[in-house]
Motif scaffolding. Sequence first.
Motif: not given
Ligand code: ZN
Length: 834
Positions: A538-545, A578-585
């Motif tokens: 789960c991306c901590e920045d945007c919640g993407w799973i 990295t997150c595929r939605a927002c690029g956050s690591s």
């Molecule tokens: Zn994200």
Amino acid sequence: MGNHTQALYADVIIPLPLPQLYTYQVPEEQRARLQAGCRVVVSFGKQKTLTAIVHHLHHKAPEHYTPKPILEVLDDTPTVNELQLSLFSWMADYYMCTPGEVIQAALPSALKISTQSFISLVPGVRPESHSLSEEEHRIVKLVQEHGTLQYEELSRKVRNGRLYSLLKELQDKGLIDIFEKAKERYTPKRQRKVRLAERWLNDKEALNDLLVSLEKKAPQQWYALLKYIETSGILRDWTRNQAGVEKQALHANDARIKPAAIQALVKKGVFEEFEVEVSRFAAIDPHKLQPLPALSPAQQEAFRQIMHAFFEEKKDIALLHGVTGSGKTEIYIHFIQQALDSGSQVLYLLPEIALTTQIVQRLRKIFGDKMGVYHSRFSDNERVEVWRGVQSGRFSFVVGVRSAVFLPFDNLSLIIVDEEHEASYKQHEPAPRYHARDVAMMLGKLHYAKVLLGSATPALETFYHAQQGRYGYVSLQQRYGNARLPRVIISDLRAAQKKNRLRYSFAPELYEAIHRRLERQEQVILFQNRRGYAPYLCCEDCGWIPKCRFCNVSLTYHMHERLLRCHYCGHQQGAKGTCRACGSSRVKNVGIGTEKIEDELKLLFPEARVARMDLDTTRGKDAYQKLIDRFEAHDIDILVGTQMLTKGLDFEKVTLVGIVDADQLLYFPDFRAHERAYQLLTQVSGRAGRKEAAGEVIIQSRHPEHPVLLDVQQQAYEQLVNRELQERRTYNYPPFVRLIGLQVKHTKEELAHAAAHDLVELLQKKLGKARVLGPDVPLVDKVRNYYLRNILVKIERQGINLSAVKKYIAYCIQQLTLQKDYRRVVVVVDVDPA
Ligand code: ZN
Ligand code: ADP
Ligand code: ZN
């Protein structure tokens, strides 16, 4: 009396999901030979040629078409006997599938020749040395040129109506192999052997002279000949020459003898070469068999009570409710021996994961070569060998997994269903979606055989039927010998977390208990029912799973392979950081899988030898067995695993079993969740303290007050059962009603949805609203690109005609899929879903 001038027809079962039997004409020359249960080759549709099973013979010509002739008869005696045909039809009716689907599941694929079959030359044969007809020669040449040919291709090239017969003859001559998949060759196992040529036996002086001359001129050959004389034992008994010695055995482990030397002796006419078919199952010396274990007084009493239930109370079915480690197997062994002594057959069913070499070896030592083993890990060849062995009388006793109910028994007097509560007795995919325990009961009925169900944690249904007096009931609540049931401790994860005392996934109780075992050089089993590293990311920045492209479910993170894997369809993709939605690591993993536990243990106990047992580490043919062997040899201190390690394993040095997180078992949305949780926790606990050393079980949970955990702790099976039965009665669940699950599938969500609604309406017309529930959106509502909707039909156990209900359901499904929009809708029917 059959009238021979009248045409004879055979109704056959085609191994495809077709609703009915098909009629073929029996050619004149086959009339005398053909019987029900024989395999025949028929052409079906435009192109297909298939192996079908004769269901019955008759004289009634079909009304609407002219039947095609049977192309060939493959058997002189039936491959499938009458009892099997009855069982298979019952299964097709009961489980609402087609006879073809049952046959498809029942027959090992090497017994079926189909258009998908492959043909290749047997490695190492020289076709020149066989006398072949022109046509045979042509076929062999074609196969030789192509290496491997699919039947269809070959048939296009050869264009001979007798192709099957020809291939079969070539196969019998040992020239070609016919097999289903490129890997699985249908070949009897052959051994190349040598023996002394006839003339040396009659002229021992000549043999002596030969030895003398070889010693000087060809020492290698001399060694080889000496070795032969020694290994064959011919000096003690000349008739032993007949059996010869395996070539391999002469030169293996002996640097003095090269295969070329043996070959030279063959050329000189000293040795003659020959081949024998051998079993794939190692033979056991009948003199080395062990006597039956003596039963303890408690076991004797249980034995007596079961006898009483079977033969005094005349029950066909009895339940042996014996705690883990009580020695149920020993009791079975006595029943098996008794049945074999009476000259009849015995089937012993075990769930897939419980059928380890531990149990096989134990039984093999007692029953020797009478015992066949039927396992899905076996090759198709081995399965055919067991099938044929049951027919020939070689195996009067088979221990096997659920599909062993299909074997060609003709004289069963006893069927044992061990761990009868096990969910893996139910086949989910494909049809027939049968439950082997229930099929075993039908099989028992057909054979007038007794059925013995055994479990430490019987299925609620089974226990209920026993309570009602429908089955005999025998309880054995004492472990064998000095072993006592383990002490169960419930450890509060929430409290530990609040106090900040969690070490990764471990609260102090479990952590310290592991520590103590390592110090005392004892072994630990840790159970976590999720494989992989973490159930999701789960991306901590945007919640993407990350989710599966084909299923509506999150992908499981497998860190060791750096993969994200779908546990529903098997799809996998690389795990990027990295997150595929927002690029956050900042992508974190959530939840705990077996891989993570393994890693945590390595950090917490760096000196311990840790291994993992789950689907991912046991894929190879022997991987599972190797892990068990290593654990048994104490090469492993801590074994982490999924429910694979709950079954039947018997390790002396395991004194601690830890359940890392019991909560996902307790809160699973299914009416059987509590029953299953109790069974699983009790079974895995049962691995502890099976010998003198006292065992301990630590269950970690955030809900330490949960009634199921308390039941497990107090070994209060009946308390759990009574509570659950109450619930089931109130909410109408088995054993008080029967369930039929329908799953409506379509690649378009709207259509799946609409079709499911329409189907519910259709069903409710005759069955009423109370009996037809849904449609529901399942937890995972898309799998392999199909959107899913579930319908549940509940039927009273009494006062309603079950088969009429099933017919009506089938009719509704047919009506639904006849509608133009719904042509592509698939409805999967699951009778007694589990
Ligand atoms: Zn994200
Ligand atoms: P269960 O299947 O009921 O869990 P097992 O049949 O595996 O129990 O028996 C537990 C252990 O006790 C095994 O190691 C088994 O060999 C041993 N055992 C049980 N009964 C006897 C007996 N009568 N004689 C010798 N060993 C026994
Ligand atoms: Zn998927």
